[in-house]
Design a protein around this motif. Structure first.
Motif, PDB file in Angstrom:
ATOM      1  N   ALA A 117       0.844  -1.193   0.000  1.00 57.06           N
ATOM      2  CA  ALA A 117       0.000   0.000   0.000  1.00 57.06           C
ATOM      3  C   ALA A 117       0.882   1.247   0.000  1.00 57.06           C
ATOM      4  CB  ALA A 117      -0.913   0.001   1.220  1.00 57.06           C
ATOM      5  N   VAL A 118       0.555   2.183  -0.872  1.00 58.45           N
ATOM      6  CA  VAL A 118       1.348   3.396  -1.037  1.00 58.45           C
ATOM      7  C   VAL A 118       0.442   4.613  -0.851  1.00 58.45           C
ATOM      8  CG1 VAL A 118       2.889   4.672  -2.575  1.00 58.45           C
ATOM      9  CG2 VAL A 118       2.796   2.180  -2.704  1.00 58.45           C
ATOM     10  N   PRO A 119       0.859   5.594  -0.061  1.00 59.04           N
ATOM     11  CA  PRO A 119       0.038   6.799   0.090  1.00 59.04           C
ATOM     12  C   PRO A 119      -0.125   7.519  -1.247  1.00 59.04           C
ATOM     13  CG  PRO A 119       1.791   6.724   1.730  1.00 59.04           C
ATOM     14  CD  PRO A 119       2.089   5.652   0.740  1.00 59.04           C
ATOM     15  N   THR A 120      -1.198   8.238  -1.396  1.00 57.86           N
ATOM     16  CA  THR A 120      -1.465   8.983  -2.627  1.00 57.86           C
ATOM     17  C   THR A 120      -0.311   9.919  -2.956  1.00 57.86           C
ATOM     18  OG1 THR A 120      -3.834   8.909  -2.159  1.00 57.86           O
ATOM     19  CG2 THR A 120      -3.082  10.537  -3.776  1.00 57.86           C
ATOM     20  N   GLY A 121       0.166   9.829  -4.199  1.00 57.35           N
ATOM     21  CA  GLY A 121       1.228  10.703  -4.666  1.00 57.35           C
ATOM     22  C   GLY A 121       2.635  10.201  -4.408  1.00 57.35           C
ATOM     23  N   PHE A 122       2.784   9.048  -3.767  1.00 55.98           N
ATOM     24  CA  PHE A 122       4.104   8.487  -3.471  1.00 55.98           C
ATOM     25  C   PHE A 122       4.503   7.463  -4.536  1.00 55.98           C
ATOM     26  CE2 PHE A 122       3.235  10.541   0.354  1.00 55.98           C
ATOM     27  CZ  PHE A 122       4.253  10.428   1.274  1.00 55.98           C
ATOM     28  N   SER A 123       5.825   7.305  -4.730  1.00 55.29           N
ATOM     29  CA  SER A 123       6.347   6.284  -5.633  1.00 55.29           C
ATOM     30  C   SER A 123       6.344   4.929  -4.938  1.00 55.29           C
ATOM     31  CB  SER A 123       7.778   6.628  -6.048  1.00 55.29           C
ATOM     32  OG  SER A 123       8.411   5.539  -6.677  1.00 55.29           O
ATOM     33  N   HIS A 124       6.219   3.829  -5.725  1.00 60.97           N
ATOM     34  CA  HIS A 124       6.227   2.486  -5.157  1.00 60.97           C
ATOM     35  C   HIS A 124       7.610   2.046  -4.683  1.00 60.97           C
ATOM     36  CE1 HIS A 124       2.176   2.030  -6.711  1.00 60.97           C
ATOM     37  NE2 HIS A 124       2.091   0.868  -6.114  1.00 60.97           N
ATOM     38  N   LEU A 125       8.675   2.654  -5.162  1.00 56.67           N
ATOM     39  CA  LEU A 125      10.043   2.310  -4.771  1.00 56.67           C
ATOM     40  C   LEU A 125      10.401   0.862  -5.045  1.00 56.67           C
ATOM     41  CD1 LEU A 125      10.313   4.232  -1.362  1.00 56.67           C
ATOM     42  CD2 LEU A 125      11.165   4.951  -3.598  1.00 56.67           C
ATOM     43  N   GLY A 126       9.764   0.261  -6.042  1.00 53.65           N
ATOM     44  CA  GLY A 126      10.101  -1.105  -6.431  1.00 53.65           C
ATOM     45  C   GLY A 126       9.548  -2.185  -5.530  1.00 53.65           C
ATOM     46  N   LEU A 127       8.606  -1.840  -4.638  1.00 56.24           N
ATOM     47  CA  LEU A 127       8.094  -2.822  -3.689  1.00 56.24           C
ATOM     48  C   LEU A 127       6.664  -3.254  -4.010  1.00 56.24           C
ATOM     49  CD1 LEU A 127       9.499  -1.544  -0.275  1.00 56.24           C
ATOM     50  CD2 LEU A 127      10.163  -3.587  -1.545  1.00 56.24           C
ATOM     51  N   ALA A 128       6.341  -3.355  -5.275  1.00 53.01           N
ATOM     52  CA  ALA A 128       5.017  -3.824  -5.662  1.00 53.01           C
ATOM     53  C   ALA A 128       4.892  -5.321  -5.403  1.00 53.01           C
ATOM     54  CB  ALA A 128       4.768  -3.516  -7.133  1.00 53.01           C
TER      55      ALA A 128
END
Length: 270
Positions: free
Chosen positions: A134-145
């Motif tokens: 889960a990623v906050p709105t507007g943040f990048s996933h940083l490769g952790l999908a």
């Protein structure tokens, strides 16, 4: 605080651990698929055969079978990567996992409330596999999908998972890690034991720079009917202020989130 459980399901640590009921060729084909993750998108024929110690002719037959069934594809350079059949299986698996169904909505709310990445992970051999992120709105996933892998002994989630296991499995995992030698046992063990002390004291462990230099992460085990099958991690990007927030504010709330998801899992059909 939730302590280690005495119940634990057994699981295969490495592909070499094989029973007489397994099919060698199928096992080798699965071993090929295990070589690919988000950071290893393509491998050549030689790389595949070398990594798994397969004769070239055997690797050729296995790769051809996987290509014919759309589990592998060959790109213009001649290297191989996962194909659409893997994607279809992955989507089906994720939709059918009770822990993802129970955790996903709560993880999304937690991420938005605290502005942190939240990952649900389980062990896959000697790594931790991201089941949901889960990623906050507007943040990048940083490769952790979903589908990403991180080293079990060099991640907060992996250390939290290791701490919660029965001593016998814990010792077995440590021995396999040392035998494989991919993570430098002499370097990671002090950090693992320090994390264990943190987990004993406050229920979660902290780790600096798990993904980028300015990132910080905390993690705690997540129990499914008293079995420590998963780990729940929260990661922030920033400096010292984010470290303090993770430890003083977000960490205790992460423990509550883990307990809430565990209770939801207990209410689901076994």
């Amino acid at each position: 605080m939730r302590r280690r459980t005495t119940k634990q399901t057994s699981s295969k640590l490495m592909p070499e651990t094989q029973s007489s009921s397994q099919v060698n060729s199928l096992q080798r084909g699965l071993d090929i698929l295990h070589q690919f993750d988000g950071r290893q998108a393509l491998l050549t024929h030689t790389e595949i055969s070398t990594r798994l110690g397969l004769p070239r002719t055997t690797a050729t037959k296995l790769i051809a079978t996987l290509v014919a069934n759309n589990f592998l594809r060959q790109d213009a350079s001649g290297a191989y990567g996962p194909d659409v059949a893997c994607l279809a299986l992955g989507r089906a698996v994720k939709r059918g996992l009770p822990v993802v169904q129970a955790a996903s909505p709560q993880m999304a709310r937690f991420a938005e409330e605290f502005g942190v990445h939240v990952s649900l992970m389980m062990r896959e051999r000697l790594q931790m596999l991201v089941l949901e992120h889960a990623v906050p709105t507007g943040f990048s996933h940083l490769g952790l999908a979903t589908g990403a892998l991180v080293p079990i002994a060099r991640s907060a989630s992996g250390r939290a998972y290791l701490w919660a296991q029965k001593p016998a499995l814990q010792a077995e995992l440590f021995e396999v890690l040392k035998d494989v030698g991919t993570e430098g046992a002499h370097r990671f063990m002090p950090g693992v034991y320090a994390a264990f002390q943190e987990l004993e004291g406050r229920g979660f462990c902290f780790m600096a720079s798990p993904v980028t230099r300015q990132s910080n992460s905390i993690a705690t085990p997540l129990y499914d009917r008293d079995v420590p099958s998963y780990a729940l991690a929260a990661m922030s990007v920033g400096g010292d202020d984010t470290e303090r927030a993770l430890i003083e504010e977000i960490g205790p709330r992460l423990l509550q989130l883990s307990a809430e998801i565990s209770r939801d899992l207990e209410r689901l059909p076994a």
